[in-house]
Write a protein that holds these residues in place. Structure first.
Motif, PDB file in Angstrom:
ATOM      1  N   VAL A 266     -10.583 -31.153   3.816  1.00 24.51           N
ATOM      2  CA  VAL A 266     -11.276 -31.201   2.528  1.00 24.51           C
ATOM      3  C   VAL A 266     -11.430 -29.762   2.070  1.00 24.51           C
ATOM      4  CG1 VAL A 266     -13.369 -31.849   1.298  1.00 24.51           C
ATOM      5  CG2 VAL A 266     -12.497 -33.307   3.145  1.00 24.51           C
ATOM      6  N   THR A 267     -10.786 -29.436   0.958  1.00 25.70           N
ATOM      7  CA  THR A 267     -10.826 -28.076   0.450  1.00 25.70           C
ATOM      8  C   THR A 267     -11.508 -28.085  -0.916  1.00 25.70           C
ATOM      9  OG1 THR A 267      -8.683 -28.143  -0.716  1.00 25.70           O
ATOM     10  CG2 THR A 267      -8.638 -27.661   1.648  1.00 25.70           C
ATOM     11  N   ALA A 268     -12.020 -26.936  -1.314  1.00 21.64           N
ATOM     12  CA  ALA A 268     -12.722 -26.846  -2.592  1.00 21.64           C
ATOM     13  C   ALA A 268     -12.499 -25.478  -3.189  1.00 21.64           C
ATOM     14  CB  ALA A 268     -14.222 -27.091  -2.399  1.00 21.64           C
ATOM     15  N   ASN A 269     -12.367 -25.421  -4.508  1.00 20.16           N
ATOM     16  CA  ASN A 269     -12.218 -24.129  -5.168  1.00 20.16           C
ATOM     17  C   ASN A 269     -13.254 -23.972  -6.268  1.00 20.16           C
ATOM     18  OD1 ASN A 269     -10.537 -26.003  -6.961  1.00 20.16           O
ATOM     19  ND2 ASN A 269     -10.487 -24.103  -8.139  1.00 20.16           N
ATOM     20  N   LEU A 270     -13.707 -22.728  -6.423  1.00 22.26           N
ATOM     21  CA  LEU A 270     -14.671 -22.430  -7.473  1.00 22.26           C
ATOM     22  C   LEU A 270     -14.658 -20.932  -7.733  1.00 22.26           C
ATOM     23  CD1 LEU A 270     -16.597 -24.274  -9.113  1.00 22.26           C
ATOM     24  CD2 LEU A 270     -18.442 -23.521  -7.621  1.00 22.26           C
ATOM     25  N   ALA A 271     -14.975 -20.547  -8.958  1.00 18.26           N
ATOM     26  CA  ALA A 271     -15.134 -19.144  -9.325  1.00 18.26           C
ATOM     27  C   ALA A 271     -16.623 -18.835  -9.391  1.00 18.26           C
ATOM     28  CB  ALA A 271     -14.477 -18.866 -10.676  1.00 18.26           C
ATOM     29  N   LEU A 272     -16.995 -17.678  -8.853  1.00 20.99           N
ATOM     30  CA  LEU A 272     -18.401 -17.290  -8.790  1.00 20.99           C
ATOM     31  C   LEU A 272     -18.593 -15.861  -9.285  1.00 20.99           C
ATOM     32  CD1 LEU A 272     -19.301 -18.564  -5.188  1.00 20.99           C
ATOM     33  CD2 LEU A 272     -19.796 -19.720  -7.354  1.00 20.99           C
ATOM     34  N   SER A 273     -19.751 -15.618  -9.879  1.00 22.36           N
ATOM     35  CA  SER A 273     -20.159 -14.258 -10.211  1.00 22.36           C
ATOM     36  C   SER A 273     -20.735 -13.593  -8.963  1.00 22.36           C
ATOM     37  CB  SER A 273     -21.221 -14.294 -11.317  1.00 22.36           C
ATOM     38  OG  SER A 273     -22.385 -14.959 -10.834  1.00 22.36           O
ATOM     39  N   LEU A 274     -21.004 -12.303  -9.060  1.00 22.86           N
ATOM     40  CA  LEU A 274     -21.602 -11.597  -7.921  1.00 22.86           C
ATOM     41  C   LEU A 274     -22.951 -12.193  -7.526  1.00 22.86           C
ATOM     42  CD1 LEU A 274     -20.980  -7.773  -8.448  1.00 22.86           C
ATOM     43  CD2 LEU A 274     -19.967  -9.280  -6.734  1.00 22.86           C
ATOM     44  N   ASP A 275     -23.674 -12.729  -8.491  1.00 19.51           N
ATOM     45  CA  ASP A 275     -24.965 -13.331  -8.161  1.00 19.51           C
ATOM     46  C   ASP A 275     -24.837 -14.829  -7.871  1.00 19.51           C
ATOM     47  OD1 ASP A 275     -24.430 -13.518 -10.917  1.00 19.51           O
ATOM     48  OD2 ASP A 275     -26.527 -13.527 -11.505  1.00 19.51           O
ATOM     49  N   GLY A 276     -23.629 -15.269  -7.565  1.00 20.91           N
ATOM     50  CA  GLY A 276     -23.420 -16.614  -7.036  1.00 20.91           C
ATOM     51  C   GLY A 276     -23.435 -17.736  -8.056  1.00 20.91           C
ATOM     52  N   ARG A 277     -23.218 -17.404  -9.323  1.00 14.13           N
ATOM     53  CA  ARG A 277     -23.251 -18.428 -10.383  1.00 14.13           C
ATOM     54  C   ARG A 277     -21.837 -18.915 -10.702  1.00 14.13           C
ATOM     55  NH1 ARG A 277     -28.964 -18.755 -11.241  1.00 14.13           N
ATOM     56  NH2 ARG A 277     -29.774 -16.636 -11.052  1.00 14.13           N
ATOM     57  N   TYR A 278     -21.723 -20.198 -11.004  1.00 16.63           N
ATOM     58  CA  TYR A 278     -20.416 -20.722 -11.406  1.00 16.63           C
ATOM     59  C   TYR A 278     -20.332 -20.936 -12.914  1.00 16.63           C
ATOM     60  CZ  TYR A 278     -22.918 -25.181 -10.814  1.00 16.63           C
ATOM     61  OH  TYR A 278     -23.846 -26.190 -10.866  1.00 16.63           O
ATOM     62  N   HIS A 279     -21.377 -20.618 -13.641  1.00 17.25           N
ATOM     63  CA  HIS A 279     -21.330 -20.478 -15.094  1.00 17.25           C
ATOM     64  C   HIS A 279     -22.479 -19.566 -15.494  1.00 17.25           C
ATOM     65  CE1 HIS A 279     -24.813 -23.118 -15.749  1.00 17.25           C
ATOM     66  NE2 HIS A 279     -24.232 -24.040 -14.983  1.00 17.25           N
ATOM     67  N   GLY A 280     -22.494 -19.160 -16.751  1.00 18.24           N
ATOM     68  CA  GLY A 280     -23.513 -18.227 -17.213  1.00 18.24           C
ATOM     69  C   GLY A 280     -24.792 -18.911 -17.656  1.00 18.24           C
ATOM     70  N   PRO A 281     -25.764 -18.123 -18.146  1.00 20.99           N
ATOM     71  CA  PRO A 281     -27.072 -18.666 -18.509  1.00 20.99           C
ATOM     72  C   PRO A 281     -27.045 -19.561 -19.734  1.00 20.99           C
ATOM     73  CG  PRO A 281     -26.929 -16.335 -19.090  1.00 20.99           C
ATOM     74  CD  PRO A 281     -25.705 -16.656 -18.291  1.00 20.99           C
ATOM     75  N   GLY A 282     -25.938 -19.562 -20.477  1.00 22.43           N
ATOM     76  CA  GLY A 282     -25.850 -20.389 -21.679  1.00 22.43           C
ATOM     77  C   GLY A 282     -25.561 -21.852 -21.407  1.00 22.43           C
ATOM     78  N   GLY A 283     -25.382 -22.228 -20.136  1.00 23.34           N
ATOM     79  CA  GLY A 283     -25.142 -23.625 -19.802  1.00 23.34           C
ATOM     80  C   GLY A 283     -23.780 -23.838 -19.166  1.00 23.34           C
ATOM     81  N   ALA A 284     -23.476 -25.101 -18.931  1.00 25.27           N
ATOM     82  CA  ALA A 284     -22.293 -25.465 -18.149  1.00 25.27           C
ATOM     83  C   ALA A 284     -20.979 -25.003 -18.761  1.00 25.27           C
ATOM     84  CB  ALA A 284     -22.266 -26.986 -17.954  1.00 25.27           C
ATOM     85  N   HIS A 285     -20.964 -24.703 -20.059  1.00 26.73           N
ATOM     86  CA  HIS A 285     -19.727 -24.264 -20.704  1.00 26.73           C
ATOM     87  C   HIS A 285     -19.712 -22.754 -20.968  1.00 26.73           C
ATOM     88  CE1 HIS A 285     -18.471 -28.407 -21.156  1.00 26.73           C
ATOM     89  NE2 HIS A 285     -19.653 -28.688 -21.691  1.00 26.73           N
ATOM     90  N   ASP A 286     -20.649 -22.030 -20.362  1.00 28.67           N
ATOM     91  CA  ASP A 286     -20.748 -20.582 -20.574  1.00 28.67           C
ATOM     92  C   ASP A 286     -19.931 -19.847 -19.500  1.00 28.67           C
ATOM     93  OD1 ASP A 286     -21.372 -17.947 -20.989  1.00 28.67           O
ATOM     94  OD2 ASP A 286     -23.527 -18.145 -20.631  1.00 28.67           O
TER      95      ASP A 286
END
Length: 201
Positions: free
Chosen positions: A11-31
Motif C-alpha cells: 500500500v503506497t501513498a503520495n502527497l505534496a507537503l509544505s515545510l510546516d507539513g501542510r498539504y494545502h494552504g490556509p485558504g482551504g482544500a483548493h489553496d
C-alpha cells in the motif's frame, strides 16, 4: 524498491507537503498557490513516474477523482505534453480505480468501483486481491485513515520549501508510532525534495 504480489501487495501513498507539513494552504482544500511553482518540476515529474510504475490499483477520494479524471485523460493523448505526464495520465485512465464516495451512486469513469465503507477495511481487502502496488493517490483523508491503521507500506512525499502557516496537516496527533526507512531522495533546483520512505515492520 521492490513490489510485492498477492497478499503482500504494498500500500503506497503520495502527497505534496509544505515545510510546516501542510498539504494545502490556509485558504482551504483548493489553496495550492504555494505549491504551484514546484508541481511541474523535473523532480516532481520523476517522483510521479516512480510512484505509479509498479501500481495496478489507484485509490482516490471523490474530490480528487473528479479533479484528476476531469484533467488527466486529455493529457494521455496530448503529444505536446511531457512524456512523464502522458505516462501517468495513460496509467490513471487504464488502471483499476477505487473511489471513496458517500454521494456518487454510479461511477462516471471507466474501470472504477465506488465504495462507501471505511478506508482501512477496503484497502485491507485489496491487499489480498490481485497483484501490484495499491497507490493512494494524493487523497489526504484516505491516507490519514490508513496511517491510523498502520496500513501504509511506502510514502512518496514531495516537500516544498514553503511555510504556508495554515491548512490541513497529514501527520496529526494520535497516529500510532511507526518507523520508516529512507529508500530514495532527489533534490530539485528550486529546493524541492522528493523522498520515498518505506515502513519498517
Amino acid at each position: 524498491m521492490s513490489s510485492s504480489t498477492g497478499a503482500g501487495r504494498l500500500v503506497t501513498a503520495n502527497l505534496a507537503l509544505s515545510l510546516d507539513g501542510r498539504y494545502h494552504g490556509p485558504g482551504g482544500a483548493h489553496d495550492f498557490a504555494a505549491f504551484a511553482p514546484y508541481v511541474t518540476s523535473e523532480v516532481a515529474r520523476d517522483q510521479m513516474t516512480r510512484m505509479w510504475q509498479n501500481a495496478t490499483t489507484a485509490v482516490l477520494g471523490r474530490v480528487n477523482a473528479e479533479g484528476f479524471l476531469g484533467y488527466w485523460p486529455s493529457v494521455a493523448g496530448d503529444e505536446s505534453a511531457d512524456a512523464r505526464d502522458r505516462g501517468y495520465a495513460k496509467w490513471l485512465v487504464d488502471t483499476e480505480k477505487v473511489v471513496f464516495s458517500r454521494s456518487l451512486v454510479e461511477a462516471p469513469w471507466e474501470r472504477t468501483r465506488l465504495v462507501n465503507a471505511p478506508a482501512a477495511e477496503v484497502v485491507a481487502d485489496l491487499k489480498g486481491e490481485g497483484e501490484g502496488d495499491i497507490l493512494v493517490n494524493s487523497s489526504a483523508s484516505v491516507i490519514k485513515a490508513l496511517l491510523s491503521a498502520d496500513l501504509v507500506d511506502r510514502l512518496y512525499l514531495m516537500v516544498f520549501p514553503e511555510i504556508t502557516g495554515g491548512g490541513g496537516r497529514l501527520f496529526e496527533d494520535g497516529l500510532p508510532g511507526t518507523s520508516w526507512r529512507l529508500a530514495a531522495q532527489e533534490r530539485g533546483e528550486l529546493g524541492e525534495l522528493a523522498v520515498v520512505y518505506e515502513r519498517v515492520r
